[in-house]
Scaffold this motif. Structure first.
Motif, PDB file in Angstrom:
ATOM      1  N   ALA A 298       0.821  -1.209   0.000  1.00 51.37           N
ATOM      2  CA  ALA A 298       0.000   0.000   0.000  1.00 51.37           C
ATOM      3  C   ALA A 298       0.856   1.260   0.000  1.00 51.37           C
ATOM      4  O   ALA A 298       0.581   2.215  -0.733  1.00 51.37           O
ATOM      5  N   SER A 299       1.921   1.267   0.807  1.00 50.65           N
ATOM      6  CA  SER A 299       2.769   2.462   0.892  1.00 50.65           C
ATOM      7  C   SER A 299       3.677   2.594  -0.325  1.00 50.65           C
ATOM      8  O   SER A 299       4.029   3.710  -0.718  1.00 50.65           O
ATOM      9  N   ASP A 300       4.071   1.467  -0.926  1.00 51.10           N
ATOM     10  CA  ASP A 300       4.853   1.532  -2.155  1.00 51.10           C
ATOM     11  C   ASP A 300       4.015   2.073  -3.303  1.00 51.10           C
ATOM     12  O   ASP A 300       4.515   2.785  -4.181  1.00 51.10           O
ATOM     13  N   THR A 301       2.733   1.742  -3.293  1.00 49.28           N
ATOM     14  CA  THR A 301       1.835   2.204  -4.350  1.00 49.28           C
ATOM     15  C   THR A 301       1.568   3.700  -4.237  1.00 49.28           C
ATOM     16  O   THR A 301       1.562   4.428  -5.235  1.00 49.28           O
ATOM     17  N   LYS A 302       1.361   4.167  -3.005  1.00 54.80           N
ATOM     18  CA  LYS A 302       1.101   5.589  -2.761  1.00 54.80           C
ATOM     19  C   LYS A 302       1.590   5.936  -1.367  1.00 54.80           C
ATOM     20  O   LYS A 302       1.157   5.338  -0.384  1.00 54.80           O
ATOM     21  N   LYS A 303       2.479   6.907  -1.291  1.00 51.04           N
ATOM     22  CA  LYS A 303       3.037   7.321  -0.003  1.00 51.04           C
ATOM     23  C   LYS A 303       1.933   7.765   0.950  1.00 51.04           C
ATOM     24  O   LYS A 303       0.989   8.450   0.552  1.00 51.04           O
ATOM     25  N   LEU A 304       2.058   7.380   2.213  1.00 49.06           N
ATOM     26  CA  LEU A 304       1.057   7.749   3.211  1.00 49.06           C
ATOM     27  C   LEU A 304       1.123   9.247   3.510  1.00 49.06           C
ATOM     28  O   LEU A 304       2.218   9.822   3.590  1.00 49.06           O
ATOM     29  N   ASN A 305      -0.047   9.862   3.679  1.00 44.72           N
ATOM     30  CA  ASN A 305      -0.068  11.247   4.134  1.00 44.72           C
ATOM     31  C   ASN A 305       0.107  11.289   5.648  1.00 44.72           C
ATOM     32  O   ASN A 305       0.203  10.252   6.304  1.00 44.72           O
ATOM     33  N   ARG A 306       0.144  12.484   6.227  1.00 47.57           N
ATOM     34  CA  ARG A 306       0.428  12.616   7.653  1.00 47.57           C
ATOM     35  C   ARG A 306      -0.609  11.907   8.525  1.00 47.57           C
ATOM     36  O   ARG A 306      -0.268  11.242   9.499  1.00 47.57           O
ATOM     37  N   LYS A 307      -1.878  12.064   8.182  1.00 48.06           N
ATOM     38  CA  LYS A 307      -2.915  11.424   8.986  1.00 48.06           C
ATOM     39  C   LYS A 307      -2.829   9.913   8.880  1.00 48.06           C
ATOM     40  O   LYS A 307      -2.983   9.193   9.873  1.00 48.06           O
TER      41      LYS A 307
END
Length: 293
Positions: free
Chosen positions: A97-106
């Protein structure tokens, strides 16, 4: 030659339902369909190994005490051997999931809080997960039709407790190697006794990777391969490079906010006695002004 335990289309009977095997995803893991509810589930089984029995016993002990461990939903009774458990199915793992799209702050604080909640529950009874990594954090996504949320996950659950042991277990006292090399704490690499604080180090590695995003991994040695005899030594050198007594290049990097650097530095202590407990980290100011939605 290895032969599979179950066949595609085979029906397994559990305590509360029956399950039809639909796909094999690993040597010891299958997807299946709950024939009562039509929901997908995960089947886990292995011949001549205690791992599945241990996962069953750990989940029996802890899953009713936290929402943040991936639960066992049933136990297979036919066939009776080998031991087979039915686990909750989730959409994805946090690494993908994080490789696909970087996590935002929340999202970063949302998932971090849940990982720590799971660890706090295990650690309260002195149990060590031993394999904390992003691949073992599973998530469900919000509805694709809901485009107004700023956190894309609903469930966040720590999985794979088959190698979870009490800190007083002989493996811990003898310093038996645990987990994947790049996620291991310094004491594990050195073959020293380990306890719940090794999970805190591994959580810190997860956090760093999530902050940077993509496939950035500070502990992967450069110029050596996994098969090299000194691979673990090179990982230990990375530990000292970034978190040793000299000025760490990671915490001075412009890509990391001061808030994040301070939190990371509290976690990534080479001496396990200096690392905070999971319940302490949950009270850290890093989570202040944190809103999940």
């Amino acid at each position: 030659m290895w032969s599979p335990i179950f066949k595609l289309g085979q029906v397994l009977k559990g305590k509360s339902s029956s399950y039809k095997i639909t796909k094999q995803v690993q040597q010891t893991v299958w997807f299946a369909k709950n024939l009562k509810t039509d929901d997908p589930v995960v089947i886990k089984s292995v011949q001549n190994h205690f791992r599945v029995e241990n996962e069953r016993d750990v989940l029996r002990r802890f899953q009713d005490r936290t929402r943040y461990l991936r639960p066992m939903v049933d136990e297979i009774k036919e066939p009776l051997e080998p031991a087979t458990i039915v686990l909750k199915y989730l959409d994805d793992d946090l690494r993908h999931a994080s490789d696909t799209k970087k996590l935002n702050r929340k999202e970063l604080k949302y998932v971090s809080k849940r990982i720590l909640e799971a660890l706090s529950t295990l650690h309260e009874d002195g149990f060590v997960h031993t394999d904390v990594k992003l691949n073992n954090v599973l998530v469900n996504y919000v509805s694709p039709n809901d485009d107004k949320v700023d956190i894309r996950f609903t469930d966040v659950e720590l999985a794979d407790v088959g190698s979870t042991y009490p800190a007083g277990h002989k493996y811990a006292k003898e310093g038996v190697p645990i987990g994947a090399p790049v996620w291991r704490s310094s004491e594990v690499i050195l073959g020293l006794p380990w306890n719940t604080s090794t999970d805190i180090w591994s959580f810190g590695i997860c956090l760093i990777r999530l902050i940077y995003g993509g496939d950035f991994d500070i502990m992967t040695p450069r110029g050596v391969t996994f098969d090299d005899e000194g691979y673990d030594v090179h990982i230990l050198m990375q530990h000292f490079k970034y978190f040793g007594p000299f000025l760490p290049s990671l915490v001075s990097a412009s890509e990391v906010s001061r808030e994040d650097r301070d939190f990371i530095c509290k976690i990534m202590k080479l001496d396990p006695r200096d690392r905070p407990m999971a319940k302490e980290l949950l009270q850290d100011r890093w989570f202040e002004e944190y809103s999940e939605r």
